[in-house]
Write an enzyme that holds these catalytic residues in place. Structure first.
Site, PDB file in Angstrom:
ATOM      1  N   CYS A  32      47.486  44.536  41.229  1.00  0.00           N
ATOM      2  CA  CYS A  32      46.894  43.854  40.487  1.00  0.00           C
ATOM      3  C   CYS A  32      45.385  43.851  40.548  1.00  0.00           C
ATOM      4  O   CYS A  32      44.914  43.100  41.663  1.00  0.00           O
ATOM      5  CB  CYS A  32      47.517  42.549  40.416  1.00  0.00           C
ATOM      6  SG  CYS A  32      46.502  41.061  39.373  1.00  0.00           S
ATOM      7  N   CYS A  35      43.786  40.363  40.666  1.00  0.00           N
ATOM      8  CA  CYS A  35      44.224  39.426  41.803  1.00  0.00           C
ATOM      9  C   CYS A  35      43.234  39.709  43.149  1.00  0.00           C
ATOM     10  O   CYS A  35      43.194  39.028  43.841  1.00  0.00           O
ATOM     11  CB  CYS A  35      45.892  40.040  41.952  1.00  0.00           C
ATOM     12  SG  CYS A  35      46.909  39.669  40.680  1.00  0.00           S
TER      13      CYS A  35
END
Length: 103
Positions: A32, A35
């Site tokens: 991600c 993230c």
């Protein structure tokens, strides 16, 4: 003193949940992009604020925990006090906003 970030899984979650300190949880996945932007901020918060317990939960490795917290998108940041979720937000946030969640 360097407070490192705990890697949270279902085996150590109870000790985290019962912490006397406010807890910041970062729900993330390795693939991600957002993230990866939030992760170093979470590390900084952990290092600079020993009054908080900071943990990261890999949603791919711990789907039960992600489900228990109702994580629909990542990154999701959750704050717990006295075993209860008091604040939660999805999406990348600047450091000041993350710290404000803990107050």
């Amino acid at each position: 003193m360097n407070m490192s970030v705990l890697h949270i899984n279902k085996n150590n979650f109870d000790s985290v949940k019962n912490s006397s300190k406010p807890v910041l949880l970062d729900f993330y996945a390795d693939w991600c992009g957002p993230c990866r932007m939030v992760s170093p901020l979470v590390d900084e918060i952990a290092n600079e604020n020993p009054q908080y317990l900071v943990g990261k939960v890999n949603v791919d490795a711990e789907p039960e925990l992600a489900q228990a917290f109702g994580v629909m998108s990542i990154p999701t940041l959750a704050v717990m006090k006295d075993g209860k979720v008091t604040n939660k937000s999805a999406g990348a946030r600047p450091k000041q906003q993350i710290l404000a969640m803990l107050e």
